[in-house]
Design an enzyme around this catalytic site. Structure first.
Site, PDB file in Angstrom:
ATOM      1  N   ALA A 227      -1.799   5.382  11.751  1.00 44.34           N
ATOM      2  CA  ALA A 227      -0.599   4.609  12.097  1.00 44.34           C
ATOM      3  C   ALA A 227      -0.379   3.486  11.089  1.00 44.34           C
ATOM      4  O   ALA A 227      -0.950   2.405  11.212  1.00 44.34           O
ATOM      5  CB  ALA A 227      -0.737   4.042  13.505  1.00 44.34           C
ATOM      6  N   GLY A 228       0.417   3.782  10.055  1.00 51.08           N
ATOM      7  CA  GLY A 228       0.778   2.760   9.067  1.00 51.08           C
ATOM      8  C   GLY A 228       2.239   2.404   9.287  1.00 51.08           C
ATOM      9  O   GLY A 228       2.582   1.592  10.154  1.00 51.08           O
TER      10      GLY A 228
ATOM     11  N   GLU B  28       3.150  -5.101   5.183  1.00 53.16           N
ATOM     12  CA  GLU B  28       4.172  -5.691   6.075  1.00 53.16           C
ATOM     13  C   GLU B  28       5.485  -4.910   5.999  1.00 53.16           C
ATOM     14  O   GLU B  28       6.572  -5.477   5.998  1.00 53.16           O
ATOM     15  CB  GLU B  28       4.348  -7.194   5.772  1.00 53.16           C
TER      16      GLU B  28
ATOM     17  N   PHE C 212      -7.463  -1.841   7.043  1.00 48.43           N
ATOM     18  CA  PHE C 212      -6.650  -2.640   6.100  1.00 48.43           C
ATOM     19  C   PHE C 212      -6.297  -4.015   6.680  1.00 48.43           C
ATOM     20  O   PHE C 212      -5.175  -4.504   6.466  1.00 48.43           O
ATOM     21  CB  PHE C 212      -5.341  -1.924   5.733  1.00 48.43           C
TER      22      PHE C 212
ATOM     23  N   ARG D  99       8.704 -10.955   6.683  1.00 40.50           N
ATOM     24  CA  ARG D  99       9.458 -10.360   5.573  1.00 40.50           C
ATOM     25  C   ARG D  99      10.079 -11.432   4.683  1.00 40.50           C
ATOM     26  O   ARG D  99      10.196 -11.251   3.478  1.00 40.50           O
ATOM     27  CB  ARG D  99      10.519  -9.413   6.120  1.00 40.50           C
TER      28      ARG D  99
ATOM     29  N   GLN E 182      16.406  -9.632 -30.164  1.00 42.98           N
ATOM     30  CA  GLN E 182      17.335  -9.420 -29.042  1.00 42.98           C
ATOM     31  C   GLN E 182      16.713  -8.603 -27.895  1.00 42.98           C
ATOM     32  O   GLN E 182      17.002  -8.858 -26.729  1.00 42.98           O
ATOM     33  CB  GLN E 182      18.595  -8.729 -29.550  1.00 42.98           C
TER      34      GLN E 182
HETATM   35  C1  LIG Z   1      -4.121  -4.956   0.962  1.00 45.30           C
HETATM   36  C2  LIG Z   1      -3.520  -4.587   2.279  1.00 45.30           C
HETATM   37  C3  LIG Z   1      -3.523  -5.519   3.314  1.00 45.30           C
HETATM   38  C4  LIG Z   1      -3.005  -5.180   4.570  1.00 45.30           C
HETATM   39  N1  LIG Z   1      -3.076  -6.076   5.602  1.00 45.30           N
HETATM   40  C5  LIG Z   1      -2.746  -5.680   6.851  1.00 45.30           C
HETATM   41  C6  LIG Z   1      -2.965  -6.536   7.980  1.00 45.30           C
HETATM   42  O1  LIG Z   1      -3.407  -7.675   7.842  1.00 45.30           O
HETATM   43  N2  LIG Z   1      -2.693  -6.051   9.214  1.00 45.30           N
HETATM   44  C7  LIG Z   1      -2.203  -4.801   9.421  1.00 45.30           C
HETATM   45  O2  LIG Z   1      -1.986  -4.440  10.571  1.00 45.30           O
HETATM   46  N3  LIG Z   1      -1.959  -3.974   8.367  1.00 45.30           N
HETATM   47  C8  LIG Z   1      -2.229  -4.375   7.102  1.00 45.30           C
HETATM   48  N4  LIG Z   1      -2.021  -3.524   6.037  1.00 45.30           N
HETATM   49  C9  LIG Z   1      -1.495  -2.204   6.283  1.00 45.30           C
HETATM   50  C10 LIG Z   1      -0.070  -2.031   5.759  1.00 45.30           C
HETATM   51  O3  LIG Z   1       0.832  -2.703   6.581  1.00 45.30           O
HETATM   52  C11 LIG Z   1       0.200  -0.518   5.635  1.00 45.30           C
HETATM   53  O4  LIG Z   1      -0.557  -0.057   4.541  1.00 45.30           O
HETATM   54  C12 LIG Z   1       1.682  -0.205   5.444  1.00 45.30           C
HETATM   55  O5  LIG Z   1       2.415  -0.491   6.602  1.00 45.30           O
HETATM   56  C13 LIG Z   1       1.911   1.243   5.050  1.00 45.30           C
HETATM   57  O6  LIG Z   1       1.230   2.120   5.891  1.00 45.30           O
HETATM   58  P1  LIG Z   1       0.291   3.263   5.255  1.00 45.30           P
HETATM   59  O7  LIG Z   1      -0.582   2.628   4.254  1.00 45.30           O
HETATM   60  O8  LIG Z   1      -0.348   4.009   6.351  1.00 45.30           O
HETATM   61  O9  LIG Z   1       1.298   4.206   4.478  1.00 45.30           O
HETATM   62  P2  LIG Z   1       2.171   5.398   5.123  1.00 45.30           P
HETATM   63  O10 LIG Z   1       2.878   4.904   6.336  1.00 45.30           O
HETATM   64  O11 LIG Z   1       1.325   6.596   5.243  1.00 45.30           O
HETATM   65  O12 LIG Z   1       3.259   5.619   3.996  1.00 45.30           O
HETATM   66  C14 LIG Z   1       3.032   6.439   2.844  1.00 45.30           C
HETATM   67  C15 LIG Z   1       4.375   6.600   2.124  1.00 45.30           C
HETATM   68  O13 LIG Z   1       5.317   7.279   2.983  1.00 45.30           O
HETATM   69  C16 LIG Z   1       6.477   6.478   3.125  1.00 45.30           C
HETATM   70  N5  LIG Z   1       7.038   6.632   4.472  1.00 45.30           N
HETATM   71  C17 LIG Z   1       6.379   6.618   5.656  1.00 45.30           C
HETATM   72  N6  LIG Z   1       7.231   6.779   6.661  1.00 45.30           N
HETATM   73  C18 LIG Z   1       8.473   6.906   6.117  1.00 45.30           C
HETATM   74  C19 LIG Z   1       9.773   7.104   6.628  1.00 45.30           C
HETATM   75  N7  LIG Z   1      10.020   7.189   7.940  1.00 45.30           N
HETATM   76  N8  LIG Z   1      10.804   7.199   5.767  1.00 45.30           N
HETATM   77  C20 LIG Z   1      10.599   7.105   4.437  1.00 45.30           C
HETATM   78  N9  LIG Z   1       9.381   6.919   3.873  1.00 45.30           N
HETATM   79  C21 LIG Z   1       8.335   6.819   4.705  1.00 45.30           C
HETATM   80  C22 LIG Z   1       6.016   5.051   2.898  1.00 45.30           C
HETATM   81  O14 LIG Z   1       7.088   4.196   2.555  1.00 45.30           O
HETATM   82  C23 LIG Z   1       5.025   5.263   1.766  1.00 45.30           C
HETATM   83  O15 LIG Z   1       5.704   5.362   0.555  1.00 45.30           O
HETATM   84  C24 LIG Z   1      -2.459  -3.887   4.772  1.00 45.30           C
HETATM   85  C25 LIG Z   1      -2.416  -2.971   3.713  1.00 45.30           C
HETATM   86  C26 LIG Z   1      -2.947  -3.308   2.480  1.00 45.30           C
HETATM   87  C27 LIG Z   1      -2.891  -2.277   1.374  1.00 45.30           C
END
Ligand SMILES: Cc1cc2nc3c(=O)[nH]c(=O)nc-3n(C[C@H](O)[C@H](O)[C@H](O)COP(=O)(O)OP(=O)(O)OC[C@H]3O[C@@H](n4cnc5c(N)ncnc54)[C@H](O)[C@@H]3O)c2cc1C
Length: 384
Positions: free
Chosen positions: A130-131, A367, A156, A247, A283
């Protein structure tokens, strides 16, 4: 239109600018190499009140408002991004749920400790499955009388290793999920069943740790539900409100870094001589500087305007997503151009440009990714 920054905020901005130059910038490379911020510097950040920027004065915070917070972050991110990250979760996502929806008792207990920097707060939403699709979290909290039993893994999580308090989102009703089935809990460090797991190895942002949090039959009294009994099942709404504000501040972080890169690039272009003249006379280099400056100018206007709107009590869902999208994408373009202007030196670890280039890449991901910001903006634009 009045574009003057209020005097009190301008003074704060100057104080932070001096602090960055005198105390933070000289150790920014050390933080990168050692992957930690010295405790005495964290103490200086406490002394300046940086852990309580967003917290009301009655709880010991500075209550700067959104514009004030953005101005502070803009200055703080002109050096190593880890410094901002150390205070960022406490001021923002880690404590905001308690500030927005917490009970009076929770606010009295936690906010003064967070504002003083005695405690650090973190925010635990993301999980391996769940990201972007945050509603798909698997961490579950099952009620047993007056307690909830929490099981699951978060990953994360920024500042997870130094946090004394975590805002943790868990499923309390599998059928309802985002519509009344996710609850936010305030979980204190040391609660039996709650441990910190792996600390991730990252591309950048060294000095700020991103961790796994593990909940193994972690028992929490109902009193630890953020907002108490009436907020059971309402945690997803709390989490989304928390992220809305983040944001704007994320946009400010990207803006500060971009401004620093432009300043460094201008200085370098004026002093680096090739073909018998400073490269600033060519330039192609001028075009890059001009594009960087123009984008930064546009980003600053939209950020300040959206922050000001929020301070007037206006809803800024669309604007906040626009700010995060534009500022973070803009900063990455600026970082790319800065590396180009510095040539080979831009690729070397001896200068900070290379570090900014890596650190900024994160801003388009966490975020809410850029793609998710576009979804939000389009949804708001097409709403009937
Ligand atoms: C250094 C770091 C610190 C963080 N800190 C925190 C924290 O303190 N607390 C916390 O809760 N989380 C934290 N996170 C987690 C962060 O919020 C997630 O990594 C982020 O929301 C993306 O989720 P994911 O990595 O699972 O990527 P995914 O959701 O798997 O996304 C992978 C790709 O698919 C794209 N995608 C996914 N769904 C869609 C859609 N519906 N339409 C179009 N494109 C889509 C995404 O944009 C991305 O390009 C952190 C992450 C990092 C890397």
């Amino acid at each position: 239109m009045d574009y003057e920054i209020p005097e009190s905020l301008r003074l704060m901005q100057e104080t932070i600018r001096r602090f960055v130059q005198k105390d933070l910038e000289p150790i920014s490379q050390q933080v990168e190499e050692e992957d930690r911020i010295p405790e005495e510097v964290v103490q200086k950040m406490r002394d300046l009140g940086l852990f309580g920027l967003a917290i009301p004065e009655e709880y010991g915070g500075l209550n700067l408002g959104t514009l004030g917070e953005c101005l502070v972050y803009e200055e703080l991110t002109k050096t190593n991004a880890a410094f901002r990250s150390r205070i960022g979760t406490s001021n923002g996502i880690g404590s905001l749920g308690i500030l927005l929806d917490g009970t009076e008792e929770q606010q009295q207990k936690y906010l003064p400790r967070i504002a003083s920097g005695e405690w650090t707060a973190c925010f635990a939403l993301s999980e391996p499955e769940a990201g972007s699709d945050a509603g798909n979290i698997q961490t579950a909290a099952v009620r047993e009388g007056d307690t909830f039993v929490l099981n699951g893994r978060k990953h994360f999580i920024t500042n997870g290793d130094v946090a004394d308090l975590a805002t943790v989102l868990a499923v309390t009703d599998k059928e309802k999920r985002t519509r009344g089935g996710i609850t936010a809990f305030a979980v204190e460090k040391g609660t039996p069943g709650f441990t910190v797991g792996t600390i991730e190895r990252k591309m950048g942002l060294r000095g700020s740790h991103t961790c796994e949090l593990i909940f193994d039959n972690c028992r929490l009294p109902v009193a630890q539900v953020i907002g108490g009994e009436k907020m059971i099942g309402q945690g997803f709404r709390t989490a989304m409100r928390v992220l809305d504000k983040g944001r704007l501040t994320m946009g400010a972080c990207a803006l500060g870094a971009a401004q620093k890169l432009l300043d460094l690039s201008v200085d370098y272009a004026k002093q680096r001589v090739q073909f018998g003249q400073p490269i600033a006379r060519f330039q192609s280099v001028q075009n890059m500087l001009a594009d960087m400056g123009t984008e930064i100018y546009a980003a600053r206007q939209m950020l300040y305007h959206a922050a000001w709107l929020r301070d007037q009590g206006k809803t800024v869902i669309k604007e906040a997503s626009m700010v995060k999208l534009f500022c973070t994408e803009m900063a990455c373009r600026v970082a790319d151009q800065a590396v180009q202007i510095f040539g080979g030196m831009g690729y070397m670890k001896d200068l900070p440009v290379e570090r900014f280039y890596r650190d900024l890449r994160l801003y388009r991901i966490f975020e809410g990714t850029s793609e998710i910001q576009r979804l939000v903006i389009a949804r708001e634009l097409t709403r009937d």
